[in-house]
Motif scaffolding. Structure first.
Motif, PDB file in Angstrom:
ATOM      1  N   SER A   1       0.843  -1.198   0.000  1.00 40.60           N
ATOM      2  CA  SER A   1       0.000   0.000   0.000  1.00 40.60           C
ATOM      3  C   SER A   1       0.874   1.241   0.000  1.00 40.60           C
ATOM      4  CB  SER A   1      -0.940   0.016   1.199  1.00 40.60           C
ATOM      5  OG  SER A   1      -0.211   0.138   2.390  1.00 40.60           O
ATOM      6  N   ILE A   2       0.279   2.341  -0.440  1.00 40.11           N
ATOM      7  CA  ILE A   2       0.955   3.636  -0.465  1.00 40.11           C
ATOM      8  C   ILE A   2       0.071   4.613   0.281  1.00 40.11           C
ATOM      9  CG2 ILE A   2       1.894   5.468  -1.908  1.00 40.11           C
ATOM     10  CD1 ILE A   2       2.031   3.397  -4.189  1.00 40.11           C
ATOM     11  N   LYS A   3       0.631   5.263   1.286  1.00 41.03           N
ATOM     12  CA  LYS A   3      -0.130   6.221   2.085  1.00 41.03           C
ATOM     13  C   LYS A   3       0.670   7.503   2.187  1.00 41.03           C
ATOM     14  CE  LYS A   3      -2.530   2.745   4.547  1.00 41.03           C
ATOM     15  NZ  LYS A   3      -3.834   2.514   4.217  1.00 41.03           N
ATOM     16  N   GLY A   4       0.005   8.616   1.991  1.00 45.12           N
ATOM     17  CA  GLY A   4       0.677   9.893   2.128  1.00 45.12           C
ATOM     18  C   GLY A   4       0.237  10.878   1.074  1.00 45.12           C
ATOM     19  N   ALA A   5       0.788  12.075   1.175  1.00 45.41           N
ATOM     20  CA  ALA A   5       0.394  13.174   0.297  1.00 45.41           C
ATOM     21  C   ALA A   5       0.760  12.927  -1.158  1.00 45.41           C
ATOM     22  CB  ALA A   5       1.038  14.464   0.789  1.00 45.41           C
ATOM     23  N   ALA A   6       1.826  12.199  -1.412  1.00 43.78           N
ATOM     24  CA  ALA A   6       2.306  12.010  -2.781  1.00 43.78           C
ATOM     25  C   ALA A   6       1.847  10.693  -3.401  1.00 43.78           C
ATOM     26  CB  ALA A   6       3.823  12.087  -2.796  1.00 43.78           C
ATOM     27  N   CYS A   7       0.848  10.029  -2.824  1.00 41.54           N
ATOM     28  CA  CYS A   7       0.480   8.694  -3.306  1.00 41.54           C
ATOM     29  C   CYS A   7      -0.001   8.703  -4.755  1.00 41.54           C
ATOM     30  CB  CYS A   7      -0.521   8.019  -2.380  1.00 41.54           C
ATOM     31  SG  CYS A   7      -2.105   8.829  -2.252  1.00 41.54           S
TER      32      CYS A   7
ATOM     33  N   SER B   1       1.261   7.371 -10.539  1.00 37.08           N
ATOM     34  CA  SER B   1       1.436   7.778 -11.931  1.00 37.08           C
ATOM     35  C   SER B   1       2.834   7.439 -12.452  1.00 37.08           C
ATOM     36  CB  SER B   1       1.162   9.272 -12.100  1.00 37.08           C
ATOM     37  OG  SER B   1       2.175  10.048 -11.512  1.00 37.08           O
ATOM     38  N   MET B   2       3.810   7.260 -11.531  1.00 39.54           N
ATOM     39  CA  MET B   2       5.166   6.876 -11.924  1.00 39.54           C
ATOM     40  C   MET B   2       5.355   5.360 -11.944  1.00 39.54           C
ATOM     41  SD  MET B   2       7.508   9.799 -10.039  1.00 39.54           S
ATOM     42  CE  MET B   2       7.693   8.795  -8.609  1.00 39.54           C
ATOM     43  N   GLY B   3       4.314   4.595 -11.620  1.00 38.17           N
ATOM     44  CA  GLY B   3       4.420   3.142 -11.654  1.00 38.17           C
ATOM     45  C   GLY B   3       4.483   2.471 -10.301  1.00 38.17           C
ATOM     46  N   PHE B   4       4.577   3.242  -9.225  1.00 38.41           N
ATOM     47  CA  PHE B   4       4.576   2.678  -7.881  1.00 38.41           C
ATOM     48  C   PHE B   4       3.127   2.482  -7.451  1.00 38.41           C
ATOM     49  CE2 PHE B   4       8.726   2.481  -5.863  1.00 38.41           C
ATOM     50  CZ  PHE B   4       9.516   3.106  -6.801  1.00 38.41           C
ATOM     51  N   CYS B   5       2.542   1.356  -7.814  1.00 39.00           N
ATOM     52  CA  CYS B   5       1.168   1.081  -7.416  1.00 39.00           C
ATOM     53  C   CYS B   5       1.098  -0.298  -6.758  1.00 39.00           C
ATOM     54  CB  CYS B   5       0.209   1.193  -8.598  1.00 39.00           C
ATOM     55  SG  CYS B   5       0.688   0.266 -10.025  1.00 39.00           S
TER      56      CYS B   5
ATOM     57  N   VAL C   1       9.148  -4.258  -6.860  1.00 35.83           N
ATOM     58  CA  VAL C   1      10.183  -3.222  -6.835  1.00 35.83           C
ATOM     59  C   VAL C   1      11.479  -3.863  -6.362  1.00 35.83           C
ATOM     60  CG1 VAL C   1      10.884  -1.034  -5.780  1.00 35.83           C
ATOM     61  CG2 VAL C   1       8.491  -1.437  -6.289  1.00 35.83           C
ATOM     62  N   ARG C   2      12.590  -3.455  -6.958  1.00 34.36           N
ATOM     63  CA  ARG C   2      13.903  -3.912  -6.493  1.00 34.36           C
ATOM     64  C   ARG C   2      14.666  -2.683  -6.011  1.00 34.36           C
ATOM     65  NH1 ARG C   2      17.011  -8.413  -6.789  1.00 34.36           N
ATOM     66  NH2 ARG C   2      19.256  -8.085  -6.905  1.00 34.36           N
TER      67      ARG C   2
ATOM     68  N   ASN D   1      18.809   9.510  -0.598  1.00 31.52           N
ATOM     69  CA  ASN D   1      18.070   9.214  -1.816  1.00 31.52           C
ATOM     70  C   ASN D   1      18.367   7.778  -2.203  1.00 31.52           C
ATOM     71  OD1 ASN D   1      16.927  11.815  -2.301  1.00 31.52           O
ATOM     72  ND2 ASN D   1      18.967  12.513  -2.863  1.00 31.52           N
ATOM     73  N   MET D   2      17.308   6.995  -2.459  1.00 31.14           N
ATOM     74  CA  MET D   2      17.518   5.597  -2.807  1.00 31.14           C
ATOM     75  C   MET D   2      17.080   5.347  -4.233  1.00 31.14           C
ATOM     76  SD  MET D   2      14.637   4.002  -0.309  1.00 31.14           S
ATOM     77  CE  MET D   2      15.466   4.758   1.050  1.00 31.14           C
ATOM     78  N   LEU D   3      17.766   4.426  -4.877  1.00 35.32           N
ATOM     79  CA  LEU D   3      17.479   4.075  -6.258  1.00 35.32           C
ATOM     80  C   LEU D   3      16.738   2.753  -6.282  1.00 35.32           C
ATOM     81  CD1 LEU D   3      18.068   5.040  -9.160  1.00 35.32           C
ATOM     82  CD2 LEU D   3      20.109   3.623  -9.099  1.00 35.32           C
ATOM     83  N   CYS D   4      15.643   2.699  -7.064  1.00 33.19           N
ATOM     84  CA  CYS D   4      14.809   1.501  -7.180  1.00 33.19           C
ATOM     85  C   CYS D   4      14.487   1.265  -8.643  1.00 33.19           C
ATOM     86  CB  CYS D   4      13.491   1.670  -6.430  1.00 33.19           C
ATOM     87  SG  CYS D   4      13.677   2.033  -4.708  1.00 33.19           S
ATOM     88  N   THR D   5      14.113   0.030  -8.956  1.00 32.87           N
ATOM     89  CA  THR D   5      13.582  -0.267 -10.286  1.00 32.87           C
ATOM     90  C   THR D   5      12.161  -0.771 -10.131  1.00 32.87           C
ATOM     91  OG1 THR D   5      14.426  -2.521 -10.283  1.00 32.87           O
ATOM     92  CG2 THR D   5      15.804  -0.854 -11.318  1.00 32.87           C
ATOM     93  N   VAL D   6      11.289  -0.305 -11.011  1.00 35.69           N
ATOM     94  CA  VAL D   6       9.910  -0.769 -11.077  1.00 35.69           C
ATOM     95  C   VAL D   6       9.532  -0.737 -12.551  1.00 35.69           C
ATOM     96  CG1 VAL D   6       8.885   1.500 -10.625  1.00 35.69           C
ATOM     97  CG2 VAL D   6       7.562  -0.547 -10.157  1.00 35.69           C
ATOM     98  N   CYS D   7       8.966  -1.805 -13.052  1.00 37.68           N
ATOM     99  CA  CYS D   7       8.572  -1.914 -14.464  1.00 37.68           C
ATOM    100  C   CYS D   7       9.739  -1.640 -15.404  1.00 37.68           C
ATOM    101  CB  CYS D   7       7.416  -0.972 -14.784  1.00 37.68           C
ATOM    102  SG  CYS D   7       5.921  -1.313 -13.886  1.00 37.68           S
ATOM    103  N   GLY D   8      10.943  -2.042 -15.019  1.00 38.51           N
ATOM    104  CA  GLY D   8      12.108  -1.851 -15.864  1.00 38.51           C
ATOM    105  C   GLY D   8      12.659  -0.437 -15.884  1.00 38.51           C
ATOM    106  N   THR D   9      12.152   0.450 -15.041  1.00 37.14           N
ATOM    107  CA  THR D   9      12.588   1.843 -14.989  1.00 37.14           C
ATOM    108  C   THR D   9      13.248   2.128 -13.649  1.00 37.14           C
ATOM    109  OG1 THR D   9      10.743   2.485 -16.397  1.00 37.14           O
ATOM    110  CG2 THR D   9      11.813   4.239 -15.170  1.00 37.14           C
TER     111      THR D   9
END
Length: 84
Positions: free
Chosen positions: A31-37, A42-46, A51-52, A59-67
């Motif tokens: 789940s995603i909770k907060g002001a920026a959910c 819209s960026m693919g974090f759903c 996510v890896r 600042n952390m780097l992650c991949t989601v949907c190959g991005t």
């Protein structure tokens, strides 16, 4: 006598934030909770996306949907994940 669990004893249904996840592990967004959910979605974090986490720090780097995406720690703390 009190026994303490090791990191390897964490059950697969235990939830944590993306900020708490270890570098190199793959997690599924619960789940995603907060002001920026909405912006995150819209960026693919759903919900139910995998996510890896590639790096840790302010600042952390992650991949989601190959991005690859960079998130700050405050934003990553709003994303609840479960181990895959």
């Amino acid at each position: 006598m009190k026994l303490f669990k090791r990191d390897t004893d964490i059950q697969t249904d235990s939830a944590m934030t993306l900020a708490q996840a270890s570098v190199g592990c793959s997690v599924r967004i619960d789940s995603i909770k907060g002001a920026a959910c909405e912006r995150l979605r819209s960026m693919g974090f759903c919900e139910s996306m995998e996510v890896r986490k590639l790096s840790n720090g302010h600042n952390m780097l992650c991949t989601v949907c190959g991005t690859k995406l960079a998130l700050n720690k405050k934003l990553a703390a709003q994303i609840l994940v479960c181990p895959v």
